[in-house]
Design a protein around this motif. Structure first.
Motif, PDB file in Angstrom:
ATOM      1  N   GLY A  37      44.040  36.274  45.512  1.00  0.00           N
ATOM      2  CA  GLY A  37      44.192  36.933  46.803  1.00  0.00           C
ATOM      3  C   GLY A  37      43.184  38.038  47.031  1.00  0.00           C
ATOM      4  O   GLY A  37      43.498  39.086  47.598  1.00  0.00           O
ATOM      5  N   VAL A  38      41.945  37.804  46.549  1.00  0.00           N
ATOM      6  CA  VAL A  38      40.865  38.779  46.675  1.00  0.00           C
ATOM      7  C   VAL A  38      39.703  38.081  47.377  1.00  0.00           C
ATOM      8  O   VAL A  38      39.505  36.883  47.220  1.00  0.00           O
ATOM      9  N   SER A  39      38.925  38.833  48.161  1.00  0.00           N
ATOM     10  CA  SER A  39      37.782  38.222  48.829  1.00  0.00           C
ATOM     11  C   SER A  39      36.708  37.818  47.823  1.00  0.00           C
ATOM     12  O   SER A  39      36.708  38.269  46.673  1.00  0.00           O
ATOM     13  N   ARG A  40      35.781  36.994  48.267  1.00  0.00           N
ATOM     14  CA  ARG A  40      34.795  36.429  47.342  1.00  0.00           C
ATOM     15  C   ARG A  40      33.779  37.460  46.844  1.00  0.00           C
ATOM     16  O   ARG A  40      33.245  37.314  45.745  1.00  0.00           O
ATOM     17  N   THR A  41      33.519  38.490  47.637  1.00  0.00           N
ATOM     18  CA  THR A  41      32.504  39.471  47.209  1.00  0.00           C
ATOM     19  C   THR A  41      32.909  40.197  45.926  1.00  0.00           C
ATOM     20  O   THR A  41      32.116  40.229  44.965  1.00  0.00           O
ATOM     21  N   PRO A  42      34.106  40.790  45.835  1.00  0.00           N
ATOM     22  CA  PRO A  42      34.484  41.420  44.555  1.00  0.00           C
ATOM     23  C   PRO A  42      34.619  40.414  43.417  1.00  0.00           C
ATOM     24  O   PRO A  42      34.353  40.761  42.270  1.00  0.00           O
ATOM     25  N   ILE A  43      35.005  39.179  43.733  1.00  0.00           N
ATOM     26  CA  ILE A  43      35.063  38.141  42.694  1.00  0.00           C
ATOM     27  C   ILE A  43      33.663  37.888  42.140  1.00  0.00           C
ATOM     28  O   ILE A  43      33.451  37.827  40.920  1.00  0.00           O
ATOM     29  N   ARG A  44      32.687  37.761  43.059  1.00  0.00           N
ATOM     30  CA  ARG A  44      31.305  37.513  42.626  1.00  0.00           C
ATOM     31  C   ARG A  44      30.804  38.657  41.751  1.00  0.00           C
ATOM     32  O   ARG A  44      30.173  38.432  40.710  1.00  0.00           O
ATOM     33  N   GLU A  45      31.096  39.894  42.158  1.00  0.00           N
ATOM     34  CA  GLU A  45      30.641  41.056  41.389  1.00  0.00           C
ATOM     35  C   GLU A  45      31.334  41.116  40.025  1.00  0.00           C
ATOM     36  O   GLU A  45      30.714  41.479  39.025  1.00  0.00           O
ATOM     37  N   ALA A  46      32.605  40.741  39.994  1.00  0.00           N
ATOM     38  CA  ALA A  46      33.344  40.733  38.728  1.00  0.00           C
ATOM     39  C   ALA A  46      32.777  39.675  37.788  1.00  0.00           C
ATOM     40  O   ALA A  46      32.624  39.914  36.581  1.00  0.00           O
ATOM     41  N   LEU A  47      32.432  38.511  38.340  1.00  0.00           N
ATOM     42  CA  LEU A  47      31.859  37.447  37.510  1.00  0.00           C
ATOM     43  C   LEU A  47      30.508  37.873  36.941  1.00  0.00           C
ATOM     44  O   LEU A  47      30.198  37.585  35.777  1.00  0.00           O
TER      45      LEU A  47
END
Length: 214
Positions: A37-47
């Motif tokens: 339930g998180v947007s893709r931008t923070p997911i990308r940065e976390a990855l």
């Protein structure tokens, strides 16, 4: 956004740590965003952060959960033994009576988890984290956090080996007894021996010499 990035990083890291994502699993931004339930931008940065920490690796254009080869595993256990031995030694010198009581309670409560390797693995992480905190050395705790993140890159827990869980409880008991006694040398030796036995067990699991209960 920084908070969302931190949350995304913590969520993915926790999923790797508890085995939801295993070595070799492919991580896809869109799937992770929907799952957590998180947007893709923070997911990308976390990855990207996890890749920088070598917890993820590239397989073509995809990011997958990294795995450890034999040499990397040996190196990790060598570092872990030294750092955890130091933590136990410092805990024997600096742990408060309350911290020692918590460690003692953990050992007693964990006896009920024998035969449940997943639950035992979670309890084992809590126990070791408590020893780290009882060292009262923030820099050592930070380094051990990094080591334990890398431990998550092993596909199975050594506690899944037949009989290992009950033996590990006895080893934890020896560690706590040394900390209770304020014997820093004995605490270091007990924890180093515990890590050594865990490494031997993992090698036997990998070779097929012992069976896994998972």
């Amino acid at each position: 956004m920084k908070s969302a990035q931190t949350d995304a990083y913590s969520l993915i890291l926790e999923a790797i740590d508890v085995g939801i994502f295993k070595p070799g699993d492919r991580l896809v931004e869109s799937d992770l965003a929907e799952r957590f339930g998180v947007s893709r931008t923070p997911i990308r940065e976390a990855l990207q952060r996890l890749e920088t920490q070598s917890l993820l690796t590239r397989d073509g254009r995809s990011l997958i959960v990294a795995s450890l080869d034999h040499n990397q595993m040996a190196e990790l256990y060598a570092v872990r033994a030294e750092l955890e031995g130091l933590a136990a030694s410092l805990a024997a010198r600096h742990a408060s009576p309350e911290e020692v009581a918590v460690l003692r309670d953990m050992v007693e409560q964990d006896r009920a988890l024998v035969g449940r390797p997943d639950a035992m693995a979670r309890a084992n992480r809590r126990f070791h984290k408590q020893v780290h905190l009882a060292s009262h050395n923030r820099f050592l705790v930070q380094q051990l956090d990094l080591v334990h993140r890398s431990m998550a890159l092993m596909a199975t827990t050594s506690l899944a080996a037949e009989g290992r869980d009950s033996t590990a409880i006895k080893e934890h008991d020896a560690i706590v007894r040394a900390i209770e006694a304020g014997d820093d040398a004995a605490a270091r030796a007990a924890l180093c021996a515990h890590i050594s036995k865990a490494f031997v067990t993992r090698l036997k699991l990998d070779s097929g010499e012992v069976k896994s209960t998972l």
